[in-house]
Design a protein around this motif. Structure first.
Motif, mmCIF file in Angstrom:
data_model
loop_
_atom_site.group_PDB
_atom_site.id
_atom_site.type_symbol
_atom_site.label_atom_id
_atom_site.label_comp_id
_atom_site.label_asym_id
_atom_site.label_seq_id
_atom_site.Cartn_x
_atom_site.Cartn_y
_atom_site.Cartn_z
ATOM 1 N N ALA A 42 0.858 -1.100 0.144
ATOM 2 C CA ALA A 42 -0.070 0.117 0.207
ATOM 3 C C ALA A 42 0.652 1.254 -0.113
ATOM 4 C CB ALA A 42 -0.870 0.031 1.086
ATOM 5 N N ALA A 43 1.836 1.320 0.818
ATOM 6 C CA ALA A 43 2.904 2.264 0.721
ATOM 7 C C ALA A 43 3.323 2.598 -0.502
ATOM 8 C CB ALA A 43 3.944 2.096 2.003
ATOM 9 N N ARG A 44 4.053 1.503 -1.156
ATOM 10 C CA ARG A 44 4.563 1.494 -2.484
ATOM 11 C C ARG A 44 3.533 2.182 -3.622
ATOM 12 N NH1 ARG A 44 8.844 -1.882 -3.883
ATOM 13 N NH2 ARG A 44 8.705 -0.952 -6.047
ATOM 14 N N LEU A 45 2.388 1.721 -3.495
ATOM 15 C CA LEU A 45 1.159 2.224 -4.437
ATOM 16 C C LEU A 45 0.999 3.836 -4.137
ATOM 17 C CD1 LEU A 45 -1.472 -0.547 -4.279
ATOM 18 C CD2 LEU A 45 -0.221 0.260 -6.399
ATOM 19 N N LEU A 46 0.983 4.198 -2.753
ATOM 20 C CA LEU A 46 0.937 5.665 -2.600
ATOM 21 C C LEU A 46 1.988 6.417 -2.666
ATOM 22 C CD1 LEU A 46 -0.883 5.144 0.790
ATOM 23 C CD2 LEU A 46 -1.857 6.283 -0.955
ATOM 24 N N GLU A 47 3.216 5.949 -2.775
ATOM 25 C CA GLU A 47 4.473 6.645 -2.962
ATOM 26 C C GLU A 47 4.400 6.684 -4.480
ATOM 27 O OE1 GLU A 47 7.579 3.893 -1.639
ATOM 28 O OE2 GLU A 47 7.350 4.984 0.426
ATOM 29 N N HIS A 48 3.887 5.614 -5.355
ATOM 30 C CA HIS A 48 3.978 5.763 -6.774
ATOM 31 C C HIS A 48 3.129 6.890 -7.437
ATOM 32 C CE1 HIS A 48 3.950 4.392 -11.058
ATOM 33 N NE2 HIS A 48 2.579 4.351 -10.996
ATOM 34 N N ILE A 49 1.851 7.206 -6.738
ATOM 35 C CA ILE A 49 0.896 8.167 -7.310
ATOM 36 C C ILE A 49 1.356 9.410 -6.942
ATOM 37 C CG2 ILE A 49 -1.278 6.570 -7.455
ATOM 38 C CD1 ILE A 49 -1.872 8.116 -4.616
ATOM 39 N N ALA A 50 1.987 9.527 -5.744
ATOM 40 C CA ALA A 50 2.720 10.968 -5.507
ATOM 41 C C ALA A 50 3.476 11.284 -6.232
ATOM 42 C CB ALA A 50 3.016 10.770 -4.149
ATOM 43 N N ARG A 51 4.707 10.345 -6.827
ATOM 44 C CA ARG A 51 5.441 10.903 -7.883
ATOM 45 C C ARG A 51 4.845 10.917 -9.260
ATOM 46 N NH1 ARG A 51 8.353 6.747 -5.420
ATOM 47 N NH2 ARG A 51 7.769 5.080 -7.114
ATOM 48 N N ALA A 52 3.860 10.172 -9.398
ATOM 49 C CA ALA A 52 3.301 10.177 -10.941
ATOM 50 C C ALA A 52 2.516 11.524 -11.060
ATOM 51 C CB ALA A 52 2.534 9.118 -11.001
ATOM 52 N N SER A 53 2.028 11.882 -9.975
ATOM 53 C CA SER A 53 1.077 13.082 -10.125
ATOM 54 C C SER A 53 1.384 13.854 -8.818
ATOM 55 C CB SER A 53 -0.539 12.739 -10.239
ATOM 56 O OG SER A 53 -0.699 11.936 -11.380
ATOM 57 N N PRO A 54 2.224 14.804 -8.894
ATOM 58 C CA PRO A 54 2.611 15.613 -7.801
ATOM 59 C C PRO A 54 1.514 16.663 -7.562
ATOM 60 C CG PRO A 54 4.416 15.857 -9.264
ATOM 61 C CD PRO A 54 3.068 15.069 -9.866
ATOM 62 N N GLY A 55 0.991 16.828 -6.414
ATOM 63 C CA GLY A 55 0.249 17.788 -5.954
ATOM 64 C C GLY A 55 -0.516 17.598 -4.560
ATOM 65 N N GLN A 56 -1.767 17.940 -4.506
ATOM 66 C CA GLN A 56 -2.650 17.533 -3.037
ATOM 67 C C GLN A 56 -3.305 16.581 -3.504
ATOM 68 O OE1 GLN A 56 -5.128 20.975 -2.185
ATOM 69 N NE2 GLN A 56 -3.343 22.294 -2.139
ATOM 70 N N TRP A 57 -3.318 15.631 -2.333
ATOM 71 C CA TRP A 57 -3.921 14.310 -2.541
ATOM 72 C C TRP A 57 -5.053 14.180 -1.452
ATOM 73 C CZ3 TRP A 57 -4.137 10.590 -6.034
ATOM 74 C CH2 TRP A 57 -3.431 10.630 -7.006
ATOM 75 N N PHE A 58 -6.403 13.901 -1.736
ATOM 76 C CA PHE A 58 -7.328 13.469 -0.773
ATOM 77 C C PHE A 58 -7.909 12.205 -0.752
ATOM 78 C CE2 PHE A 58 -7.366 18.189 -1.719
ATOM 79 C CZ PHE A 58 -7.680 18.532 -0.578
ATOM 80 N N LEU A 59 -8.508 11.872 0.419
ATOM 81 C CA LEU A 59 -9.048 10.293 0.588
ATOM 82 C C LEU A 59 -9.929 10.549 1.667
ATOM 83 C CD1 LEU A 59 -7.714 8.633 2.907
ATOM 84 C CD2 LEU A 59 -5.942 8.545 1.544
ATOM 85 N N GLU A 60 -10.851 9.389 1.648
ATOM 86 C CA GLU A 60 -11.964 9.128 2.814
ATOM 87 C C GLU A 60 -11.458 7.927 3.403
ATOM 88 O OE1 GLU A 60 -13.849 9.423 -0.316
ATOM 89 O OE2 GLU A 60 -14.045 11.632 0.024
ATOM 90 N N VAL A 61 -11.387 7.915 4.759
ATOM 91 C CA VAL A 61 -11.208 6.491 5.426
ATOM 92 C C VAL A 61 -12.295 6.285 6.556
ATOM 93 C CG1 VAL A 61 -9.345 7.551 6.831
ATOM 94 C CG2 VAL A 61 -9.183 5.191 6.399
ATOM 95 N N ARG A 62 -12.460 5.075 6.655
ATOM 96 C CA ARG A 62 -13.440 4.776 7.740
ATOM 97 C C ARG A 62 -12.660 5.177 9.006
ATOM 98 N NH1 ARG A 62 -17.844 1.322 7.798
ATOM 99 N NH2 ARG A 62 -18.085 0.352 5.349
ATOM 100 N N GLU A 63 -13.178 5.790 9.932
ATOM 101 C CA GLU A 63 -12.831 6.158 11.329
ATOM 102 C C GLU A 63 -12.327 5.205 12.046
ATOM 103 O OE1 GLU A 63 -13.704 9.464 14.504
ATOM 104 O OE2 GLU A 63 -15.697 8.391 13.944
ATOM 105 N N SER A 64 -12.960 3.894 11.897
ATOM 106 C CA SER A 64 -12.379 2.620 12.722
ATOM 107 C C SER A 64 -11.480 1.695 12.214
ATOM 108 C CB SER A 64 -13.574 1.739 12.804
ATOM 109 O OG SER A 64 -13.819 1.162 11.537
#
Length: 183
Positions: free
Chosen positions: A125-147
């Motif tokens: 998961a970390a590698r996927l997130l690092e990949h998108i941050a490099r592929a598309s620099p900018g502000q990233w948003f997401l929703e996550v279950r509180e639990s």
């Protein structure tokens, strides 16, 4: 002469010491050193993990990951944007995926991220997130279950922080979503 002048000026020494401390933590703290070490290891011993965009042939494996990942969103695979949906494959087997979309110039949203149970806690998961941050620099948003504590800890480690809440956003069970942002 410069050293003697600096020794005679305690306020200037304090300013320089603070500035040096900021630079040392930013460039040589545990986070930056860890990133440099990971990059070095990836160059020396490449991982069998390969990140690429989603293709139609991946749909069954991605759907199977969604089915066993109730803590993640359950989207229709056809709704994932093909150009911004990535899979992490290990020796040809899909271990995880990340779907995202562009909201506006320099602003993106992660729609879904899930890793197959047998591949969790291995950095996919970390590698996927690092990949998108490099592929598309900018502000990233997401929703996550509180639990969803494991996901929240991962996101925090990668620089996401809470910026809002969506009450009763998730169904089955009904639960609030935290909105996270990474700049």
């Amino acid at each position: 002469h410069a050293v003697a002048t600096l020794l005679a000026n305690p306020p200037r020494r304090e300013v320089l010491a603070r500035a040096a401390s900021v630079i040392a933590h930013r460039d040589f703290g545990w986070g930056p050193l860890g990133a440099k070490q990971r990059d070095l290891w990836r160059r020396i011993a490449p991982s069998p993990l390969h990140i690429r965009t989603l293709v139609t042939a991946d749909h069954a494996e991605v759907d199977a990951i969604q089915q066993v990942s109730p803590e993640s969103a359950a989207w229709d695979l056809a709704s994932y944007p093909p150009a911004t949906t990535w899979v992490a494959a290990v020796d040809g087997t899909i271990a995880g995926f990340l779907a995202a979309r562009s909201l506006t110039a320099g602003e993106f949203e992660i729609l879904n991220l899930a890793v197959a149970p047998t591949w969790r806690r291995q950095g996919i998961a970390a590698r996927l997130l690092e990949h998108i941050a490099r592929a598309s620099p900018g502000q990233w948003f997401l929703e996550v279950r509180e639990s969803n504590t494991p996901a929240r800890l991962l996101y925090a480690k990668l620089g996401f922080h809470p910026v809002g809440r969506r009450p009763r956003y998730y169904k089955d069970p009904i639960e609030d979503a935290l909105i996270l942002k990474r700049c």
